[in-house]
Enzyme design. Structure first.
Site, mmCIF file in Angstrom:
data_model
loop_
_atom_site.group_PDB
_atom_site.id
_atom_site.type_symbol
_atom_site.label_atom_id
_atom_site.label_comp_id
_atom_site.label_asym_id
_atom_site.label_seq_id
_atom_site.Cartn_x
_atom_site.Cartn_y
_atom_site.Cartn_z
ATOM 1 N N HIS A 1 37.043 38.278 41.357
ATOM 2 C CA HIS A 1 37.235 37.797 39.987
ATOM 3 C C HIS A 1 36.078 38.128 39.055
ATOM 4 O O HIS A 1 36.177 37.987 37.857
ATOM 5 C CB HIS A 1 37.449 36.282 39.975
ATOM 6 C CG HIS A 1 36.185 35.515 40.239
ATOM 7 N ND1 HIS A 1 35.641 35.395 41.484
ATOM 8 C CD2 HIS A 1 35.347 34.873 39.405
ATOM 9 C CE1 HIS A 1 34.525 34.704 41.410
ATOM 10 N NE2 HIS A 1 34.321 34.371 40.161
HETATM 11 C C1 UD1 Z 1 34.635 31.350 35.708
HETATM 12 C C2 UD1 Z 1 33.117 31.385 35.834
HETATM 13 C C3 UD1 Z 1 32.732 31.990 37.190
HETATM 14 C C4 UD1 Z 1 33.418 31.249 38.309
HETATM 15 C C5 UD1 Z 1 34.925 31.291 38.060
HETATM 16 C C6 UD1 Z 1 35.701 30.604 39.134
HETATM 17 C C7 UD1 Z 1 31.831 31.694 33.753
HETATM 18 C C8 UD1 Z 1 30.976 32.628 33.025
HETATM 19 N N1 UD1 Z 1 32.488 32.211 34.820
HETATM 20 O O1 UD1 Z 1 35.087 32.686 35.698
HETATM 21 O O2 UD1 Z 1 31.343 31.872 37.358
HETATM 22 O O3 UD1 Z 1 33.094 31.846 39.543
HETATM 23 O O4 UD1 Z 1 35.186 30.655 36.796
HETATM 24 O O5 UD1 Z 1 37.058 30.940 39.025
HETATM 25 O O6 UD1 Z 1 31.911 30.524 33.407
HETATM 26 N N2 UD1 Z 1 42.432 32.133 32.943
HETATM 27 C C9 UD1 Z 1 43.727 31.670 33.014
HETATM 28 N N3 UD1 Z 1 43.918 30.377 33.385
HETATM 29 C C10 UD1 Z 1 42.902 29.529 33.663
HETATM 30 C C11 UD1 Z 1 41.585 30.017 33.563
HETATM 31 C C12 UD1 Z 1 41.373 31.325 33.227
HETATM 32 O O7 UD1 Z 1 44.678 32.392 32.765
HETATM 33 O O8 UD1 Z 1 43.158 28.359 33.992
HETATM 34 C C13 UD1 Z 1 42.213 33.570 32.583
HETATM 35 C C14 UD1 Z 1 42.084 33.786 31.117
HETATM 36 O O9 UD1 Z 1 42.713 34.990 30.819
HETATM 37 C C15 UD1 Z 1 40.592 33.944 30.901
HETATM 38 C C16 UD1 Z 1 40.149 34.572 32.215
HETATM 39 O O10 UD1 Z 1 41.029 34.018 33.197
HETATM 40 O O11 UD1 Z 1 40.299 34.720 29.794
HETATM 41 C C17 UD1 Z 1 38.744 34.260 32.609
HETATM 42 O O12 UD1 Z 1 38.515 32.847 32.636
HETATM 43 P P1 UD1 Z 1 37.039 32.287 32.394
HETATM 44 O O13 UD1 Z 1 36.998 30.810 32.551
HETATM 45 O O14 UD1 Z 1 36.517 32.830 31.131
HETATM 46 O O15 UD1 Z 1 36.212 32.956 33.564
HETATM 47 P P2 UD1 Z 1 36.511 33.065 35.126
HETATM 48 O O16 UD1 Z 1 36.715 34.483 35.476
HETATM 49 O O17 UD1 Z 1 37.550 32.097 35.584
#
Ligand code: UD1
Length: 357
Positions: free
Chosen positions: A203
């Site tokens: 991820h």
């Molecule tokens: C975040 C953390 C990472 C952690 C990970 C666990 C930061 C910088 N990163 O990364 O350290 O290891 O969580 O999973 O805080 N999205 C969904 N549904 C959700 C959540 C996210 O669709 O419930 C999608 C969205 O398109 C979003 C993307 O995932 O833009 C990334 O989500 P984000 O919370 O920004 O970062 P993670 O990759 O989940």
């Protein structure tokens, strides 16, 4: 009253033991969810499975660029602090929610505790490393998972009287839930067999931004993978990648993100795990499952030094070599790191009870 902040999947796993520790009734807390993760499979299912209390407030910030997400969390949390103030704020881990609430808390003059502080990959290209450095630079109390982490803080001139080496709350959660792990539905539908498959999770932005690089990695694993199947529960940020790529290999099984109890069942019975997650490298160390980490560095060196983890990065030769050793059951023997004993949440509660209630 203490505010405990959570926002993402690994945060939920890390704070569960604070509420389930044997003296938790002594802790007067208010649980705040930033809403960074919001899908059922990324958030509420963890509350249900791990017995985490309903958050007092969900800030509902959702996704966005790093600055956008951080700024939204700061604004929303500051609004809450303007109407009611806890005695102290406790943040956990290294995600944007951690740093954002840490800054908002300190800017309004509140003492700050950080669970899982002192981890350093010394790689400032990782957004999580920036979150760790900033959060630790303004924290007042530091809870660490290892002596390495405590030493990193001491090197940064943190007064040792403020550092509490309490152990690992993620280990608490894993150990206390092991007897409840659930066989996922795909176990029967795919006729999975113990130790005959690998689990893959990816991820990190640096690994998944470039679809060609990601596709090459997956193809490489499939080519050298001497196992029946590769199960890949996919983080939602990879949905469009999965839609664009044509994986016609029947040995590659792409699934939705799994619940905690199902995912860890799958890991516990796998031959090995390939991942870029730091938390999973800790869980595999506890369950003694070989782990290959697709990163060049780690902020959790004990998982490599005494655990089951090995860094392979994007080096396909290393990957091939490691998979063949795993296949021949020649993986290194491992031990549990100090204080990963199921009592970290209890120790944290003890400290918080004496300083903040
Ligand atoms: C975040 C953390 C990472 C952690 C990970 C666990 C930061 C910088 N990163 O990364 O350290 O290891 O969580 O999973 O805080 N999205 C969904 N549904 C959700 C959540 C996210 O669709 O419930 C999608 C969205 O398109 C979003 C993307 O995932 O833009 C990334 O989500 P984000 O919370 O920004 O970062 P993670 O990759 O989940």
């Amino acid at each position: 009253m203490i505010d405990i902040i959570v926002g993402t999947r690994p945060n939920f796993v890390k704070i569960a033991s604070l509420f389930n520790a044997k003296n938790s009734s002594l802790l007067n807390f208010r649980l705040i969810h930033t809403g960074q993760h919001y899908d059922h499979v990324m958030s509420s299912i963890f509350f249900d499975e791990l017995g985490i209390p309903e958050p007092m407030k969900n800030l509902g910030v959702g996704s966005g660029s790093h600055s956008e997400q951080t700024a939204k969390i700061m604004l929303e949390y500051e609004k809450l602090l303007q109407v009611s103030r806890p005695k102290m704020v406790v943040v956990v881990g290294d995600v944007n929610s951690t740093m954002a609430c840490a800054i908002a808390a300190k800017k309004t003059g509140l003492p700050l505790g950080h669970i899982e502080s002192g981890l350093r990959s010394y790689d400032r290209e990782m957004p999580e490393e920036i979150n760790r450095i900033i959060t630790d630079s303004i924290s007042d109390i530091f809870f660490t998972t290892s002596k390495n982490a405590s030493n990193n803080l001491i090197k940064e001139n943190i007064d040792s009287s403020k550092i509490f080496f309490v152990g690992n709350t993620m280990a608490d959660t894993l150990l206390s839930n092991m007897s409840s792990f659930k066989k996922p539905q795909l176990w029967n539908s795919l006729s999975l067999q113990e130790k005959k498959y690998l689990v893959l999770t990816l991820h990190r932005e640096s690994n998944v931004q470039d679809y060609n690089k990601l596709k090459r990695l997956i193809s490489e694993i499939m080519e050298v993978c001497p196992f029946d199947k590769l199960i890949f529960p996919m983080h939602p940020r990879l949905t469009s990648f999965a839609e664009q790529m044509d994986f016609s290999n029947p040995r590659l099984i792409i699934t939705k993100p799994m619940s905690y109890l199902e995912f860890n069942f799958l890991v516990q019975h796998s031959k090995a795990v390939i991942t870029d997650s730091g938390g999973i490298s800790e869980e595999t160390t506890i369950m003694k499952i070989p782990c290959l980490t697709i990163r060049e560095n780690t902020e959790r060196p004990e998982t490599c030094e005494i655990g089951t983890n090995e860094l392979v990065g994007f080096n396909f030769e290393k990957l091939r070599n490691s998979l063949s050793r795993i296949n021949d059951s020649e993986w290194k023997s491992s031990q549990l790191p100090e204080k990963w004993d199921g009592l970290a949440g209890y120790r944290i509660n003890e400290v918080l009870r004496t300083i903040a209630q």
